[in-house]
Scaffold this motif. Structure first.
Motif, PDB file in Angstrom:
ATOM      1  N   GLY A   1       0.951  -1.341  -0.152  1.00  0.00           N
ATOM      2  CA  GLY A   1      -0.133   0.052  -0.238  1.00  0.00           C
ATOM      3  C   GLY A   1       0.889   1.141   0.146  1.00  0.00           C
ATOM      4  O   GLY A   1       0.640   2.357  -0.621  1.00  0.00           O
ATOM      5  N   THR A   2       1.890   1.217   0.733  1.00  0.00           N
ATOM      6  CA  THR A   2       2.971   2.418   0.833  1.00  0.00           C
ATOM      7  C   THR A   2       3.779   2.758  -0.594  1.00  0.00           C
ATOM      8  O   THR A   2       3.377   3.668  -0.994  1.00  0.00           O
ATOM      9  CB  THR A   2       4.065   2.211   1.934  1.00  0.00           C
ATOM     10  OG1 THR A   2       3.445   1.724   3.226  1.00  0.00           O
ATOM     11  CG2 THR A   2       4.940   3.183   1.802  1.00  0.00           C
ATOM     12  N   ALA A   3       3.802   1.720  -1.109  1.00  0.00           N
ATOM     13  CA  ALA A   3       4.671   1.716  -2.568  1.00  0.00           C
ATOM     14  C   ALA A   3       3.727   2.297  -3.609  1.00  0.00           C
ATOM     15  O   ALA A   3       3.966   3.449  -4.336  1.00  0.00           O
ATOM     16  CB  ALA A   3       5.164   0.357  -2.946  1.00  0.00           C
ATOM     17  N   VAL A   4       2.358   1.605  -3.414  1.00  0.00           N
ATOM     18  CA  VAL A   4       1.330   1.940  -4.473  1.00  0.00           C
ATOM     19  C   VAL A   4       0.948   3.513  -4.449  1.00  0.00           C
ATOM     20  O   VAL A   4       0.744   4.281  -5.312  1.00  0.00           O
ATOM     21  CB  VAL A   4       0.301   1.113  -4.417  1.00  0.00           C
ATOM     22  CG1 VAL A   4      -1.045   1.777  -5.287  1.00  0.00           C
ATOM     23  CG2 VAL A   4       0.622  -0.433  -4.968  1.00  0.00           C
ATOM     24  N   THR A   5       0.834   3.942  -3.035  1.00  0.00           N
ATOM     25  CA  THR A   5       0.429   5.294  -2.721  1.00  0.00           C
ATOM     26  C   THR A   5       1.412   6.333  -3.192  1.00  0.00           C
ATOM     27  O   THR A   5       1.035   7.180  -3.867  1.00  0.00           O
ATOM     28  CB  THR A   5       0.155   5.278  -1.210  1.00  0.00           C
ATOM     29  OG1 THR A   5      -0.723   4.627  -0.659  1.00  0.00           O
ATOM     30  CG2 THR A   5      -0.355   6.953  -0.854  1.00  0.00           C
ATOM     31  N   TRP A   6       2.765   6.152  -2.971  1.00  0.00           N
ATOM     32  CA  TRP A   6       3.778   7.073  -3.240  1.00  0.00           C
ATOM     33  C   TRP A   6       4.009   7.060  -4.717  1.00  0.00           C
ATOM     34  O   TRP A   6       3.909   8.263  -5.383  1.00  0.00           O
ATOM     35  CB  TRP A   6       5.083   6.556  -2.788  1.00  0.00           C
ATOM     36  CG  TRP A   6       6.137   7.592  -2.868  1.00  0.00           C
ATOM     37  CD1 TRP A   6       6.355   8.852  -2.006  1.00  0.00           C
ATOM     38  CD2 TRP A   6       7.152   7.708  -3.499  1.00  0.00           C
ATOM     39  NE1 TRP A   6       7.255   9.436  -2.575  1.00  0.00           N
ATOM     40  CE2 TRP A   6       7.975   8.829  -3.612  1.00  0.00           C
ATOM     41  CE3 TRP A   6       7.588   6.696  -4.689  1.00  0.00           C
ATOM     42  CZ2 TRP A   6       9.213   8.970  -4.334  1.00  0.00           C
ATOM     43  CZ3 TRP A   6       8.764   6.986  -5.434  1.00  0.00           C
ATOM     44  CH2 TRP A   6       9.322   8.071  -5.205  1.00  0.00           C
ATOM     45  N   LEU A   7       3.871   5.738  -5.503  1.00  0.00           N
ATOM     46  CA  LEU A   7       3.987   6.012  -7.192  1.00  0.00           C
ATOM     47  C   LEU A   7       2.844   6.505  -7.620  1.00  0.00           C
ATOM     48  O   LEU A   7       2.733   7.190  -8.620  1.00  0.00           O
ATOM     49  CB  LEU A   7       3.914   4.609  -7.407  1.00  0.00           C
ATOM     50  CG  LEU A   7       5.406   3.914  -7.235  1.00  0.00           C
ATOM     51  CD1 LEU A   7       5.438   2.472  -7.323  1.00  0.00           C
ATOM     52  CD2 LEU A   7       6.557   4.641  -7.985  1.00  0.00           C
ATOM     53  N   PHE A   8       1.376   6.304  -7.046  1.00  0.00           N
ATOM     54  CA  PHE A   8       0.204   7.160  -7.672  1.00  0.00           C
ATOM     55  C   PHE A   8       0.501   8.390  -7.345  1.00  0.00           C
ATOM     56  O   PHE A   8       0.016   9.215  -8.515  1.00  0.00           O
ATOM     57  CB  PHE A   8      -0.947   6.463  -6.875  1.00  0.00           C
ATOM     58  CG  PHE A   8      -2.358   7.264  -6.971  1.00  0.00           C
ATOM     59  CD1 PHE A   8      -2.964   6.856  -8.213  1.00  0.00           C
ATOM     60  CD2 PHE A   8      -2.758   8.049  -6.173  1.00  0.00           C
ATOM     61  CE1 PHE A   8      -4.266   7.521  -8.408  1.00  0.00           C
ATOM     62  CE2 PHE A   8      -3.822   8.734  -6.540  1.00  0.00           C
ATOM     63  CZ  PHE A   8      -4.513   8.522  -7.644  1.00  0.00           C
TER      64      PHE A   8
ATOM     65  N   THR B   1     -10.201   3.681   7.539  1.00  0.00           N
ATOM     66  CA  THR B   1      -9.169   3.399   8.623  1.00  0.00           C
ATOM     67  C   THR B   1      -9.013   4.715   9.419  1.00  0.00           C
ATOM     68  O   THR B   1      -8.437   4.654  10.432  1.00  0.00           O
ATOM     69  CB  THR B   1      -7.832   2.849   8.078  1.00  0.00           C
ATOM     70  OG1 THR B   1      -7.331   3.824   6.818  1.00  0.00           O
ATOM     71  CG2 THR B   1      -8.056   1.309   7.351  1.00  0.00           C
ATOM     72  N   LEU B   2      -8.926   5.954   8.771  1.00  0.00           N
ATOM     73  CA  LEU B   2      -8.283   7.153   9.352  1.00  0.00           C
ATOM     74  C   LEU B   2      -9.680   8.056   9.298  1.00  0.00           C
ATOM     75  O   LEU B   2     -10.188   7.959   8.390  1.00  0.00           O
ATOM     76  CB  LEU B   2      -7.248   7.630   8.551  1.00  0.00           C
ATOM     77  CG  LEU B   2      -6.126   6.690   8.320  1.00  0.00           C
ATOM     78  CD1 LEU B   2      -4.899   7.411   7.540  1.00  0.00           C
ATOM     79  CD2 LEU B   2      -5.490   6.252   9.485  1.00  0.00           C
ATOM     80  N   ASP B   3      -9.422   8.842  10.355  1.00  0.00           N
ATOM     81  CA  ASP B   3     -10.318  10.029  10.430  1.00  0.00           C
ATOM     82  C   ASP B   3      -9.762  11.343  10.217  1.00  0.00           C
ATOM     83  O   ASP B   3      -9.090  11.904  10.952  1.00  0.00           O
ATOM     84  CB  ASP B   3     -11.131  10.237  11.823  1.00  0.00           C
ATOM     85  CG  ASP B   3     -12.101  11.449  11.859  1.00  0.00           C
ATOM     86  OD1 ASP B   3     -12.273  11.962  10.837  1.00  0.00           O
ATOM     87  OD2 ASP B   3     -12.806  11.537  12.927  1.00  0.00           O
ATOM     88  N   VAL B   4      -9.622  11.663   8.703  1.00  0.00           N
ATOM     89  CA  VAL B   4      -8.882  12.797   8.524  1.00  0.00           C
ATOM     90  C   VAL B   4      -9.952  13.967   7.956  1.00  0.00           C
ATOM     91  O   VAL B   4      -9.734  14.447   6.854  1.00  0.00           O
ATOM     92  CB  VAL B   4      -7.646  12.543   7.408  1.00  0.00           C
ATOM     93  CG1 VAL B   4      -6.477  12.087   8.012  1.00  0.00           C
ATOM     94  CG2 VAL B   4      -8.302  11.634   6.264  1.00  0.00           C
ATOM     95  N   GLY B   5     -11.071  14.044   8.693  1.00  0.00           N
ATOM     96  CA  GLY B   5     -12.269  14.851   8.293  1.00  0.00           C
ATOM     97  C   GLY B   5     -12.901  14.600   6.815  1.00  0.00           C
ATOM     98  O   GLY B   5     -12.838  13.259   6.618  1.00  0.00           O
TER      99      GLY B   5
ATOM    100  N   LEU C   1      -7.800   4.138  -2.757  1.00  0.00           N
ATOM    101  CA  LEU C   1      -6.943   4.953  -1.823  1.00  0.00           C
ATOM    102  C   LEU C   1      -7.831   5.715  -0.963  1.00  0.00           C
ATOM    103  O   LEU C   1      -7.658   5.634   0.189  1.00  0.00           O
ATOM    104  CB  LEU C   1      -6.156   5.965  -2.661  1.00  0.00           C
ATOM    105  CG  LEU C   1      -5.099   6.758  -1.907  1.00  0.00           C
ATOM    106  CD1 LEU C   1      -3.787   6.076  -1.478  1.00  0.00           C
ATOM    107  CD2 LEU C   1      -4.454   8.016  -2.681  1.00  0.00           C
ATOM    108  N   HIS C   2      -8.738   6.406  -1.378  1.00  0.00           N
ATOM    109  CA  HIS C   2      -9.485   7.270  -0.640  1.00  0.00           C
ATOM    110  C   HIS C   2     -10.445   6.751   0.322  1.00  0.00           C
ATOM    111  O   HIS C   2     -10.779   7.003   1.363  1.00  0.00           O
ATOM    112  CB  HIS C   2     -10.172   8.435  -1.443  1.00  0.00           C
ATOM    113  CG  HIS C   2      -9.239   9.458  -1.995  1.00  0.00           C
ATOM    114  ND1 HIS C   2      -8.763  10.287  -1.083  1.00  0.00           N
ATOM    115  CD2 HIS C   2      -8.700   9.904  -3.229  1.00  0.00           C
ATOM    116  CE1 HIS C   2      -7.764  10.963  -1.589  1.00  0.00           C
ATOM    117  NE2 HIS C   2      -7.950  10.805  -2.922  1.00  0.00           N
ATOM    118  N   VAL C   3     -10.898   5.467  -0.354  1.00  0.00           N
ATOM    119  CA  VAL C   3     -11.989   4.697   0.536  1.00  0.00           C
ATOM    120  C   VAL C   3     -11.445   3.975   1.653  1.00  0.00           C
ATOM    121  O   VAL C   3     -11.587   3.729   2.798  1.00  0.00           O
ATOM    122  CB  VAL C   3     -12.756   3.537  -0.286  1.00  0.00           C
ATOM    123  CG1 VAL C   3     -13.404   2.374   0.610  1.00  0.00           C
ATOM    124  CG2 VAL C   3     -13.684   4.238  -1.429  1.00  0.00           C
ATOM    125  N   GLY C   4     -10.045   3.280   1.236  1.00  0.00           N
ATOM    126  CA  GLY C   4      -9.066   2.997   2.434  1.00  0.00           C
ATOM    127  C   GLY C   4      -8.773   4.087   3.410  1.00  0.00           C
ATOM    128  O   GLY C   4      -8.906   3.814   4.604  1.00  0.00           O
TER     129      GLY C   4
END
Lengths: 230, 332
Positions: free
Chosen positions: B227-234, B284-288, B277-280
């Motif tokens: 997930g980290t690698a995909v997020t950064w590459l995206f 999992t996180l509350d970033v408003g 990415l955004h559904v994930g």
């Protein structure tokens, strides 16, 4: 005549405006030098650990350096970059500020591995009793408020760039409400509990992070109860 | 005609395009809902006074009056902030419903700026995304269709009224700038092989943003690395989509890259990854309302005619609703 001329100019003015907007968005989204000179929290354990890791990585790659060298170099380059940054953002600063086209996209740039969390306790019948711990259904006083995304942001910043004024302001509000909610309490204590998160293997082994308390604030509950409600 | 004149003329033509208002209307509804959530979540948690009122009247932080609407009204006192908050709620609701045209959008923008930025300690990336979007909606016309304004004007919620396409192009540009620069700001080794791609794992161990206990992610550590690698590459790869848009818009010039881009619609993969990415993040996180407002921008990736088609997608032929021309060969 003038109207016709303006009508002919319109499409060209539109292009100029869009180019200005695009340049403004790009210029304002570039890293701000203040982030590197004083905004990162250089002294925090998180950034110091990050510097150590980069130093080790670079040394392994054949570039001998130390964490202090990297920090000094980044700060020095940021200070040099500051005047250039100021020059190319100046034409757009007013426009992006007033129009709402503000930029600044630093999200999870350096994941926090030394988080700080607020702990609230009350002193009752000769013993301390926890009343708030993050993610605890049992100790959830003020949990609804502290779980709000705005206050999450504020709590997160206590672990990055500690600001005494906002910390003291927030813990005093929490303590005042705690004093009223727990009438038998004689003292309310709010502290920041900081710990290093564990590696996956340690978590899988069932270990729990061990931390230490910082910025402990104690309040006499009776005095808080006498404060006028805002 | 010189190259510069030709380029300028093509810009004039591209930015002069008009299209149905569906994409911009969907964008407007998403942004309106995100702004409403951002404001309401604070009020419903009982934090309006705590967060956005000065310490002299009950807030936790001593706030500067700044230089905008708040300063002009007398500073972040309780009465000023309550008034602005009420106006911001009403106007963002009007934006979501498509009522009041650009006037209500402008009021929403200015009151949101005044309220959300009153306390600089709690401004998030979603605030920036919201105010950028509101400004683009002031410049464009998001109320042409799927709005109460359309209902009042034509008797129907749906209207074929044409709107300028360039505000939608700017929304796409803004989205790609957000991803690219946030990727480039990721300076930690945790996002890279040197840091074992451990960034997401550490984000999940930090109590600040996670919704619930995420220690279980230690058991699926390789997945968090992926997930980290995909997020950064995206994120750092987002400019490729900008290149794709450019190649499609200039398809008649030919060339290997344009032909390669014409063969596939990069928006499909980009959207699929972005939604995951955004559904994930949302789960999992509350970033408003960050994911909500970011995904609202995705409507602008698609032209109005494309939005009404099922997403089998493929190559858009002719002059599409996206304003992007397909290669001459495809146009026949």
């Amino acid at each position: 005549m003038l109207a016709r001329r303006m009508q002919a100019l319109g499409p060209h003015l539109r292009v100029l405006f869009v180019l200005f907007h695009v340049c403004g968005v790009v210029a304002m989204s570039l890293p701000a030098p203040a982030l590197f000179t004083h905004g990162m929290g250089w002294d925090t354990p998180n950034i110091q650990a990050e510097l150590r890791r980069w130093s080790e990585t670079l040394t392994r790659a054949g570039v001998t350096t130390t964490p202090a060298d990297i920090e000094a170099r980044v700060r020095r380059e940021a200070a040099r970059y500051a005047s250039a940054h100021a020059a190319f953002t100046a034409p757009f600063a007013g426009y992006t500020h007033w129009s709402g086209a503000r930029q600044g996209w630093i999200m999870f740039a350096v994941p926090q591995k030394h988080p700080g969390e607020l702990h609230v306790d009350v002193y009752e019948a000769g013993a301390w009793r926890p009343v708030y711990r993050p993610h605890s259904a049992e100790h959830d006083f003020w949990g609804r408020q502290l779980r709000n995304h705005r206050l999450r942001k504020q709590q997160g910043s206590f672990g990055r760039n500690f600001d005494r004024g906002t910390y003291d302001g927030l813990v005093r509000l929490i303590a005042r409400d705690a004093a009223r909610a727990f009438p038998d309490a004689t003292v309310v204590r709010v502290q920041l509990y900081r710990y290093a998160t564990l590696a996956p293997a340690a978590v899988r082994a069932g270990e729990t992070p061990e931390g230490h308390y910082l910025y402990s604030r104690g309040f006499v509950a009776a005095e808080l109860r006498e404060e006028p409600a805002p | 005609m010189s190259a510069l004149t030709r380029t300028w003329a093509s810009w004039v033509a591209a930015l002069g395009r008009r299209e149905a208002g569906t994409s911009l209307a969907c964008f407007r509804m998403g942004v309106g809902v995100a702004a409403l959530y951002s404001l309401l979540s604070v009020g419903l948690a009982g934090l309006l006074d705590v967060v956005w009122v000065d310490c002299s009247e009950g807030g936790y932080a001593c706030l500067q009056p700044g230089s905008g609407l708040v300063a002009w009204l007398g500073g972040p006192t309780r009465s000023v902030m309550h008034g602005l908050y009420g106006l911001a709620l009403a106007s963002t609701l009007a934006v979501a419903l498509g009522l009041g045209g650009r006037v209500s959008t402008f009021v929403a923008l200015q009151t949101y700026l005044a309220v959300a930025y009153a306390n600089p300690h709690v401004v998030g990336g979603y605030d920036l995304l919201i105010t950028n979007a509101l400004w683009l909606l002031v410049l464009g016309n998001g109320n042409a269709t799927l709005s109460l304004d359309a209902k009042l004007r034509t008797g129907r919620f749906v209207s074929a009224a044409q709107v300028a396409a360039w505000p939608r192009y700017l929304a796409v540009f803004q989205l790609l700038v957000v991803y690219t620069t946030t990727g480039l700001h990721k300076l930690s080794a945790d996002w890279l092989p040197a840091g074992d791609f451990a960034a997401l794992y550490h984000v999940f161990q930090d109590p600040t943003w996670r919704r619930f206990d995420m220690r279980w992610t230690a058991s699926v550590y390789p997945l968090t690395q992926l997930g980290t690698a995909v997020t950064w590459l995206f994120e750092v790869g987002a400019p490729v989509l900008l290149l794709w848009f450019y190649a499609r818009a200039t398809a008649e010039r030919g060339g290997r890259l344009r032909r390669a881009f014409a063969a596939r619609d990069l928006r499909v993969g980009f959207t699929a990854l972005g939604v995951c990415l955004h559904v994930g993040i949302l789960l999992t996180l509350d970033v408003g309302p960050f994911s909500l407002v970011a995904l609202s921008y995705y409507f602008c990736l698609w032209g109005p005619h494309e939005l009404s088609r099922p997403p089998g997608l493929g190559v858009v032929s002719g002059t599409s609703g996206s304003g992007i021309r397909a290669p001459a060969a495809e146009r026949g």
